[in-house]
Motif scaffolding. Structure first.
Motif, mmCIF file in Angstrom:
data_model
loop_
_atom_site.group_PDB
_atom_site.id
_atom_site.type_symbol
_atom_site.label_atom_id
_atom_site.label_comp_id
_atom_site.label_asym_id
_atom_site.label_seq_id
_atom_site.Cartn_x
_atom_site.Cartn_y
_atom_site.Cartn_z
ATOM 1 N N ARG A 1 0.838 -1.214 0.000
ATOM 2 C CA ARG A 1 0.000 0.000 0.000
ATOM 3 C C ARG A 1 0.869 1.258 0.000
ATOM 4 N NH1 ARG A 1 -3.307 2.485 4.364
ATOM 5 N NH2 ARG A 1 -2.441 0.907 5.756
ATOM 6 N N ALA A 2 1.953 1.243 0.774
ATOM 7 C CA ALA A 2 2.869 2.383 0.793
ATOM 8 C C ALA A 2 3.480 2.595 -0.585
ATOM 9 C CB ALA A 2 3.973 2.160 1.832
ATOM 10 N N ALA A 3 3.929 1.514 -1.228
ATOM 11 C CA ALA A 3 4.500 1.623 -2.572
ATOM 12 C C ALA A 3 3.470 2.145 -3.559
ATOM 13 C CB ALA A 3 5.025 0.261 -3.022
ATOM 14 N N ALA A 4 2.238 1.701 -3.420
ATOM 15 C CA ALA A 4 1.176 2.149 -4.330
ATOM 16 C C ALA A 4 0.868 3.629 -4.141
ATOM 17 C CB ALA A 4 -0.086 1.315 -4.106
ATOM 18 N N GLY B 1 -0.344 14.020 -1.953
ATOM 19 C CA GLY B 1 1.036 13.548 -1.912
ATOM 20 C C GLY B 1 1.298 12.620 -0.736
ATOM 21 N N VAL B 2 2.578 12.473 -0.404
ATOM 22 C CA VAL B 2 3.009 11.548 0.645
ATOM 23 C C VAL B 2 4.082 12.212 1.499
ATOM 24 C CG1 VAL B 2 4.064 9.304 1.143
ATOM 25 C CG2 VAL B 2 2.545 9.539 -0.829
ATOM 26 N N PHE B 3 3.983 12.033 2.811
ATOM 27 C CA PHE B 3 5.063 12.417 3.717
ATOM 28 C C PHE B 3 5.558 11.157 4.409
ATOM 29 C CE2 PHE B 3 6.984 13.569 7.736
ATOM 30 C CZ PHE B 3 7.832 14.611 7.356
ATOM 31 N N ILE B 4 6.883 10.935 4.353
ATOM 32 C CA ILE B 4 7.503 9.760 4.979
ATOM 33 C C ILE B 4 8.387 10.227 6.127
ATOM 34 C CG2 ILE B 4 8.960 7.733 4.615
ATOM 35 C CD1 ILE B 4 8.451 8.152 1.553
ATOM 36 N N ILE C 1 3.467 8.150 6.097
ATOM 37 C CA ILE C 1 4.114 6.851 6.298
ATOM 38 C C ILE C 1 5.201 7.007 7.360
ATOM 39 C CG2 ILE C 1 5.453 4.994 5.223
ATOM 40 C CD1 ILE C 1 4.231 5.863 2.527
ATOM 41 N N ASN C 2 5.176 6.163 8.354
ATOM 42 C CA ASN C 2 6.234 6.164 9.367
ATOM 43 C C ASN C 2 7.036 4.876 9.246
ATOM 44 O OD1 ASN C 2 7.607 7.108 11.856
ATOM 45 N ND2 ASN C 2 6.701 5.248 12.709
ATOM 46 N N TYR D 1 6.539 7.190 20.315
ATOM 47 C CA TYR D 1 5.310 7.938 20.605
ATOM 48 C C TYR D 1 5.073 9.087 19.630
ATOM 49 C CZ TYR D 1 2.264 11.351 22.860
ATOM 50 O OH TYR D 1 1.281 12.278 23.109
ATOM 51 N N ARG D 2 6.063 9.961 19.467
ATOM 52 C CA ARG D 2 5.841 11.162 18.660
ATOM 53 C C ARG D 2 5.588 10.848 17.195
ATOM 54 N NH1 ARG D 2 8.945 12.740 22.829
ATOM 55 N NH2 ARG D 2 8.442 14.726 23.824
ATOM 56 N N ALA D 3 6.282 9.861 16.668
ATOM 57 C CA ALA D 3 6.044 9.476 15.278
ATOM 58 C C ALA D 3 4.638 8.920 15.101
ATOM 59 C CB ALA D 3 7.077 8.451 14.834
ATOM 60 N N GLN D 4 4.205 8.094 16.056
ATOM 61 C CA GLN D 4 2.861 7.532 15.978
ATOM 62 C C GLN D 4 1.794 8.617 16.044
ATOM 63 O OE1 GLN D 4 2.207 4.132 15.519
ATOM 64 N NE2 GLN D 4 4.409 4.115 15.200
ATOM 65 N N VAL D 5 1.986 9.566 16.944
ATOM 66 C CA VAL D 5 0.962 10.586 17.193
ATOM 67 C C VAL D 5 1.061 11.748 16.210
ATOM 68 C CG1 VAL D 5 0.105 12.266 18.876
ATOM 69 C CG2 VAL D 5 0.729 9.969 19.624
ATOM 70 N N ASN D 6 2.266 12.303 16.039
ATOM 71 C CA ASN D 6 2.413 13.538 15.259
ATOM 72 C C ASN D 6 2.468 13.320 13.755
ATOM 73 O OD1 ASN D 6 2.512 14.780 17.722
ATOM 74 N ND2 ASN D 6 4.652 15.387 17.601
ATOM 75 N N VAL D 7 2.890 12.133 13.341
ATOM 76 C CA VAL D 7 2.964 11.850 11.898
ATOM 77 C C VAL D 7 1.726 11.088 11.424
ATOM 78 C CG1 VAL D 7 4.266 10.674 10.076
ATOM 79 C CG2 VAL D 7 5.486 11.859 11.917
ATOM 80 N N LEU D 8 1.287 10.096 12.207
ATOM 81 C CA LEU D 8 0.226 9.214 11.735
ATOM 82 C C LEU D 8 -1.166 9.588 12.237
ATOM 83 C CD1 LEU D 8 1.963 5.718 12.027
ATOM 84 C CD2 LEU D 8 1.851 7.247 10.050
ATOM 85 N N LYS D 9 -1.321 9.819 13.523
ATOM 86 C CA LYS D 9 -2.670 9.944 14.089
ATOM 87 C C LYS D 9 -3.256 11.343 13.974
ATOM 88 C CE LYS D 9 -2.179 6.093 17.326
ATOM 89 N NZ LYS D 9 -2.194 5.648 18.747
ATOM 90 N N ARG D 10 -2.552 12.335 14.479
ATOM 91 C CA ARG D 10 -3.132 13.685 14.524
ATOM 92 C C ARG D 10 -3.352 14.298 13.140
ATOM 93 N NH1 ARG D 10 0.668 15.587 19.599
ATOM 94 N NH2 ARG D 10 -0.790 15.041 21.271
ATOM 95 N N PRO D 11 -2.394 14.168 12.206
ATOM 96 C CA PRO D 11 -2.598 14.823 10.905
ATOM 97 C C PRO D 11 -3.526 14.073 9.965
ATOM 98 C CG PRO D 11 -0.256 14.496 11.397
ATOM 99 C CD PRO D 11 -1.048 13.625 12.307
#
Length: 330
Positions: free
Chosen positions: A63-66, A238-241, A275-276, A283-293
């Motif tokens: 899914r990430a590659a797609a 787009g995508v943010f990794i 994508i993380n 914690y911060r990657a899970q929350v600030n990159v994936l969940k909140r945005p």
């Protein structure tokens, strides 16, 4: 006793109050068409990729590659945020390849990234034995790294550059640096790709050297933060990794996204994929990159595993996905 057990096993379920249903009526998470199959020796990479189970992380990898391939095909940005560890474990050439192909369109890094990128380009090696050198008070005290990088920052900022472009231009044009082709920053400068550096003062070894200039470091990093916020204004579709940054990039991304939404005309930059990628869950990657945005759970992808394995896998999967979309593959 044996006779009593047999009676219990053959008892009428209604006597025990058990309620049952047909297996055919049950919703199940795993079906036979999703399971993996053995890879055959001598096969092609797309055959290996398609042999993986369509379950959990393997499904997320596809899914990430797609998503990245779709963004690339649609001319949308793919921004790679990263810590220094990906450089230390040797995946710079893979990142540079994706930059050259126009798949990665911008980079955001922490301050340690410029250290390891420079040392590989200048000396051909990096990453000292921290514990051994710390005991002697010599950790991070290599003269070339401290003097040359701090000087490049001061000169670049005086010219109006941010830290990323200042370092990229320095590595690209300094004749003493022999391995320029391995530098992410130099190649980004050469390709005209934006690259930003986000610094917490005191976290990087070059801050211990007398040549460190807090004004230049701070001003250059602030310019880069504002550049990143401008880039994120165009992130729709787009995508943010986030690759291997536990604190700096997740914090910077959240603030840059907020600033972008605050100043962006029209939409609120909601429909993008985050994508993380890291070797443990932070914690911060899970929350600030994936969940909140995230606009939805489907737009957040978490890939846990060693960078030196997972990112090359993702890069190869992107190429195969694009090849398939072009009708030149599986």
């Amino acid at each position: 006793m044996l006779e009593d057990n047999n009676k219990a096993m053959t008892a009428d379920p209604s006597i025990l109050g058990v309620k049952r249903y047909s297996l055919a009526d049950r919703k199940s998470k795993v079906a036979i068409e999703k399971i993996g199959r053995p890879y055959e020796r001598g096969g092609l990479f797309w055959e290996f990729l398609s042999s993986l189970p369509d379950i959990l992380a393997a499904a997320d990898l596809r899914r990430a590659a797609a998503r990245i391939s779709e963004a690339h095909k649609n001319g949308r940005p793919v921004i790679l945020g990263m810590g220094a560890h990906p450089i230390k474990v040797g995946i710079s050439p893979i990142i540079i390849d994706l930059m050259e192909r126009g798949i990665i369109t911008a980079l955001a890094t922490n301050g340690a990234s410029i250290v390891h990128d420079f040392e590989l380009a200048y000396a051909g090696f990096t990453s000292e034995d921290v514990a051994a050198e710390l005991c002697k008070g010599q950790f991070g005290m290599a003269e070339e790294t401290g003097v040359m990088l701090n000087t490049a920052i001061v000169k670049g900022v005086e010219k109006g550059l941010g830290l990323g472009k200042a370092i990229g231009s320095f590595i690209l044009h300094d004749k003493a640096i022999k391995n320029k082709e391995i530098s992410i920053f130099a190649r980004a400068c050469e390709l005209g790709l934006p690259v930003t550096v986000h610094v917490a003062v005191g976290t990087d070894i070059i801050h211990m050297h007398p040549e460190a200039d807090g004004r230049a470091i701070g001003e250059g990093s602030l310019r880069d933060f504002r550049l990143l916020a401008t880039l994120i204004r165009g992130l729709e579709g787009g995508v943010f990794i986030n690759l291997g940054s536990a604190v700096i990039i997740p914090e910077v991304f959240m603030k840059a996204l907020n600033l972008a939404r605050n100043t962006s005309p029209g939409d609120n930059i909601e429909r993008f994929t985050a994508i993380n990628m890291d070797f443990i869950s932070h914690y911060r990657a899970q929350v600030n990159v994936l969940k909140r945005p995230a606009h939805s759970s489907d737009s957040a992808i978490n890939l846990i595993g060693h960078h030196e394995i997972m990112f090359p896998l993702l890069a190869a999967a992107i190429k195969e996905t694009l090849k398939g979309q072009d009708g030149d593959g599986s």
